[in-house]
Enzyme design. Structure first.
Site, mmCIF file in Angstrom:
data_model
loop_
_atom_site.group_PDB
_atom_site.id
_atom_site.type_symbol
_atom_site.label_atom_id
_atom_site.label_comp_id
_atom_site.label_asym_id
_atom_site.label_seq_id
_atom_site.Cartn_x
_atom_site.Cartn_y
_atom_site.Cartn_z
ATOM 1 N N ASP A 1 -11.500 20.801 -30.515
ATOM 2 C CA ASP A 1 -11.014 21.483 -31.875
ATOM 3 C C ASP A 1 -11.795 20.998 -32.804
ATOM 4 O O ASP A 1 -12.364 20.045 -32.967
ATOM 5 C CB ASP A 1 -9.601 21.293 -31.965
ATOM 6 N N CYS B 1 3.913 1.727 2.219
ATOM 7 C CA CYS B 1 5.059 1.255 1.752
ATOM 8 C C CYS B 1 5.952 2.090 0.851
ATOM 9 O O CYS B 1 7.260 2.262 1.304
ATOM 10 C CB CYS B 1 5.180 -0.308 1.053
ATOM 11 N N CYS C 1 1.031 -1.250 -0.018
ATOM 12 C CA CYS C 1 0.051 -0.036 0.133
ATOM 13 C C CYS C 1 0.816 1.094 -0.078
ATOM 14 O O CYS C 1 2.036 1.129 0.108
ATOM 15 C CB CYS C 1 -0.999 -0.067 1.244
HETATM 16 N N1 LIG Z 1 -1.061 27.461 -44.751
HETATM 17 C C1 LIG Z 1 -2.154 28.281 -44.955
HETATM 18 N N2 LIG Z 1 -2.681 28.356 -46.065
HETATM 19 C C2 LIG Z 1 -3.876 29.032 -46.320
HETATM 20 N N3 LIG Z 1 -4.644 29.568 -45.386
HETATM 21 C C3 LIG Z 1 -4.093 29.237 -44.104
HETATM 22 C C4 LIG Z 1 -3.070 28.603 -43.770
HETATM 23 N N4 LIG Z 1 -3.047 28.467 -42.410
HETATM 24 C C5 LIG Z 1 -4.136 29.028 -42.048
HETATM 25 N N5 LIG Z 1 -4.834 29.613 -42.989
HETATM 26 C C6 LIG Z 1 -6.016 30.306 -42.639
HETATM 27 O O1 LIG Z 1 -6.335 30.686 -41.258
HETATM 28 C C7 LIG Z 1 -7.336 29.934 -40.728
HETATM 29 C C8 LIG Z 1 -7.054 29.341 -39.499
HETATM 30 O O2 LIG Z 1 -5.997 28.522 -39.359
HETATM 31 P P1 LIG Z 1 -5.622 27.795 -38.290
HETATM 32 O O3 LIG Z 1 -4.514 26.961 -38.596
HETATM 33 O O4 LIG Z 1 -5.429 28.595 -37.068
HETATM 34 O O5 LIG Z 1 -6.809 26.751 -38.022
HETATM 35 P P2 LIG Z 1 -7.307 25.417 -38.650
HETATM 36 O O6 LIG Z 1 -6.299 24.468 -38.407
HETATM 37 O O7 LIG Z 1 -7.768 25.564 -40.078
HETATM 38 O O8 LIG Z 1 -8.811 24.893 -38.023
HETATM 39 P P3 LIG Z 1 -8.840 24.485 -36.363
HETATM 40 O O9 LIG Z 1 -8.468 25.588 -35.789
HETATM 41 O O10 LIG Z 1 -10.020 24.004 -36.239
HETATM 42 O O11 LIG Z 1 -7.811 23.449 -36.328
HETATM 43 C C9 LIG Z 1 -7.611 28.579 -41.976
HETATM 44 O O12 LIG Z 1 -8.970 28.557 -41.801
HETATM 45 C C10 LIG Z 1 -7.239 29.590 -43.193
HETATM 46 O O13 LIG Z 1 -8.114 30.502 -43.591
#
Ligand SMILES: Nc1ncnc2c1ncn2[C@@H]1O[C@H](COP(=O)(O)OP(=O)(O)OP(=O)(O)O)[C@@H](O)[C@H]1O
Ligand SMILES: [Zn+2]
Length: 696
Positions: free
Chosen positions: A392, A22, A19
């Site tokens: 998310d 120990c 337990c």
């Molecule tokens: N590499 C990229 N190319 C083009 N647009 C981008 C890129 N990264 C982000 N964005 C733009 O920013 C927004 C938010 O991106 P973010 O990575 O924060 O969220 P996500 O991964 O798309 O969604 P979640 O937050 O649900 O995981 C996207 O919806 C897009 O419009």
């Protein structure tokens, strides 16, 4: 050569840990030795990790110190023999109990009242049965610890001294039984964890030239080619270089429906190849395999104590002196030594001490077998207490594997041109949106140009120079910053797509909008069902977090039955959102994929990572890791937490009530010392049976 200040860690297998007391005893005593830097004892795993300075203290001395406390440190060889050894010890215990029992029966059937064969039998029983108790008590006293052992020994000795030989023998008998039950119960609750360990493969068939040689799995090296035939266990983690198979991954994921594996796929140690022959190039061996790490996580999880256990530990610490005081008081008031002995005998701090670890160990092992890795007793308790679910979007409620659905070019740009520029900008991005665009480009047979002066703006998009033009790909916010205004027609088009749940990415060059690319991700079907069952569990208002725009987010959320959406969050905003919820008194269960939401997962009261198998980052960031990519494990994890916590509470209640009632009855003389000894065993048995319900 070792020098002063070096720290070495040894991992010892320690037998006889029953337990939490120990564990504490070992920790306390070892820390007194010069050169010992730290020690963690894992009850369920029967292990102790000791950090020490080899210059100041020898390994042997540490082992001796633990052994001198009455435990048994096993060397590797002994560990191999462990099973037989344990069996041997158990039969020995049983023999001793049987022998003492026989002597008591003999003494009870005696007719004469004088100190005669009957009493002599009792005395033999006391000596044989009392010896281990008195030995343990002596060890504890030497360490200045007043423990249950001390009480029991005191009871036996006191009863003997006043000539109550039969009572003393009965006390000794039931104390032995109680010790036996304690060790047996801990062992039983470890069963699920033990099962996991036992499933580890022992040998591997390695291809050397044209022959195949069977070698111990410890001797397999990275880069070796291992051959696995149908029905065999896969001994290592690696990549299939040839062959196809149908693999049962239940040991890791808890899911026994086999998964089809082909060339290029990863296979995990301890999974079973049911069909086909596999040639596997080893990537991970020994302690680095996912399987070994799961076991280590579960074993170590115990050192994270549930808060309720700290309360129990405190109780146990005050309990012992309190009992001594009550016993003395009983004697002073009633002037009856038997009452005082009964008080000491009936008091049972062990029940309170084992109430929590028993339940925690049983549940964690059970959950691990189902592919739910809970990283500590405190997360089991936390799972029982969460009141808000936050999730998310990308990769969590959606597959995280989006595809391009529409491409629209403006100002004389055709689809191929748009996708080619976009793919150039996204070429080195790991974002799921980037992968969708690059995949589309290759499907359309479009070359991906090389980007320059590449600039990522997290949560917004990317700017880069492609073919001498400055190109921006990203959200509306990204373009707004550049003072690019959308025409009414384009705005209408984007809104329409967003309301369908698609993400519209805008593309501009040299401050002119030239195209829109729409991307859609598939919603995980089972998340709808799981969110519904979470609502039935009382999580009425789940919240979805996303970096995506509000329209797209709402479209997806409403198809999941989620009303509360926080959209357009930058990665740091997600963390902020969790902080705000918690400071308003909510206990948040955050579900993510552990890829870009690690800080939020770590911050939440409980962070659960989906599909953690194969992702070290996700396992690392979360408190609970789901080895299967399945939403239904989330309500399941919550249920396991609630059930465990309620069993812990019942166990503690049994322990406390039994003690209070028992002490009351003993001090008033209603319970004789012998009856007190019988009563002492009962709460342990109840707690044991109650905790076993968790293994079902
Ligand atoms: N590499 C990229 N190319 C083009 N647009 C981008 C890129 N990264 C982000 N964005 C733009 O920013 C927004 C938010 O991106 P973010 O990575 O924060 O969220 P996500 O991964 O798309 O969604 P979640 O937050 O649900 O995981 C996207 O919806 C897009 O419009
Ligand atoms: Zn253009």
């Amino acid at each position: 050569m070792t020098k002063l200040g070096d720290v070495k860690t040894i991992s010892l297998t320690v037998k006889g840990l029953d337990c939490a007391a120990c564990a504490e005893k070992i920790e306390k005593v070892l820390m007194r030795h010069e050169g010992v830097k730290g020690i963690t004892v894992y009850l369920g795993a029967e292990k102790a990790d000791v950090q020490f300075d080899p210059f100041l203290i020898k390994e042997k001395l540490i082992i001796d110190a633990i052994n001198s406390l009455g435990y048994k440190v096993l060397t590797e060889k002994e560990e191999a023999l462990q099973k037989n050894f344990l069996k041997g010890e158990r039969t020995f215990d049983l023999l001793r109990i049987g022998f003492v029992f026989l002597l008591i029966v003999l003494s009870l059937t005696g007719i004469t009242k004088r100190l005669s064969p009957i009493d002599i039998f009792s005395i033999i029983a006391i000596v044989v049965g009392g010896y281990p108790l008195i030995k343990h008590a002596y060890i504890d006293l030497r360490e200045k610890a007043i423990t249950a052992n001390v009480f029991m020994a005191l009871g036996v000795v006191a009863a003997t001294v006043i000539g109550e030989f039969r009572s003393a023998a009965i006390i000794a008998f039931f104390m032995l039984i109680s010790e036996f039950i304690d060790s047996f119960t801990m062992e039983k609750s470890r069963k699920a964890i033990k099962d996991l360990i036992d499933m580890a493969p022992k040998t591997a068939r390695v291809k050397i030239g044209d022959t195949e040689v069977e070698i111990p799995v410890e001797e397999v090296k990275k880069g070796d080619i291992v051959v696995v035939k149908p029905g065999e266990k896969i001994p290592v983690e690696g990549v299939i270089i040839s062959g196809r198979g149908s693999v049962n991954q239940a040991t890791i994921t808890g899911e026994s429906i086999p998964v089809e594996k082909k060339e290029g796929d990863i296979v995990y140690a301890a999974t079973i190849n049911q069909l086909g022959v596999l040639f596997i190039k080893v990537t991970h061996t020994g302690q680095d395999t996912t399987y070994a790490r799961i076991i280590k996580l579960v074993e170590e999880a115990e050192s994270s104590k549930a808060p309720v256990q700290r309360v129990a530990d405190k109780f146990a610490a005050y309990f012992t002196p309190a009992i001594l005081a009550i016993s003395v008081l009983t004697f002073l008031i009633t002037w009856k030594i038997t009452n005082a002995i009964a008080v000491i005998v009936v008091a049972c701090p062990c029940t309170v001490a084992i109430a929590t670890p028993l339940a925690v160990v049983a549940s964690m092992g059970k959950a691990a077998k189902r592919g739910i890795i809970i990283k500590g007793g405190r997360y089991l308790e936390a799972l029982a207490k969460v009141d808000t679910i936050v999730m998310d979007k990308t990769g969590t409620v959606t597959m995280g594997d989006p595809v391009v659905t529409n491409i629209k070019g403006f100002a004389e740009h055709d689809d191929k041109e748009i996708i080619s520029y976009a793919a150039g900008v996204e070429r080195y991005s790991d974002h799921p949106l980037a992968k969708a665009i690059i995949k589309k480009a290759s499907e359309m047979g479009v070359a991906v140009p090389e980007p320059e002066q590449y600039k990522v703006i997290p949560g917004m998009g990317i700017q880069a120079v492609v073919n001498d033009k400055t190109i921006i790909v990203g959200s509306r916010e990204m373009l707004r910053d550049k003072n690019i205004i959308l025409s009414e027609g384009i705005e209408k088009y984007i809104i329409e797509k967003e309301e369908e749940g698609k993400t519209a990415l805008l593309l501009s060059h040299d401050s002119i909008l030239c195209g829109v690319i729409c991307v859609a991700d598939i919603i995980r079907e089972e998340s709808i069902e799981a969110i519904a069952s979470l609502k039935r569990l009382g999580f009425d208002d789940p919240i979805m977090l996303t970096g995506d725009n509000p329209r797209t987010a709402n479209a997806i959320a409403s198809s999941l039955g989620i009303k509360n959406v926080m959209a357009q969050l930058l990665p740091e905003d997600k963390l902020e959102a969790i902080k705000n919820l918690e400071s308003s008194g909510r206990k948040v269960l955050m579900v993510g994929d552990g890829i870009n939401d690690a800080p939020a997962l770590a911050r939440a009261y409980v962070g659960i990572a989906m599909g953690a198998v194969g992702s070290d980052a996700a396992i690392e960031a979360s408190d609970v890791a789901l080895m299967r990519d399945e939403w239904k494990q989330i309500p399941e994890a919550v249920m396991i937490g609630r059930k465990t916590f309620s069993i812990i509470k019942q166990n503690l209640a049994v322990g406390i009530i039994f003690n209070l009632v028992g002490i009351a009855l003993a001090s008033t003389g209603i319970l004789s010392p012998a009856m007190a000894a019988v009563a002492h065993v009962m709460p342990d048995v109840l707690v044991f049976l109650n905790s076993l319900r968790l293994l079902k």
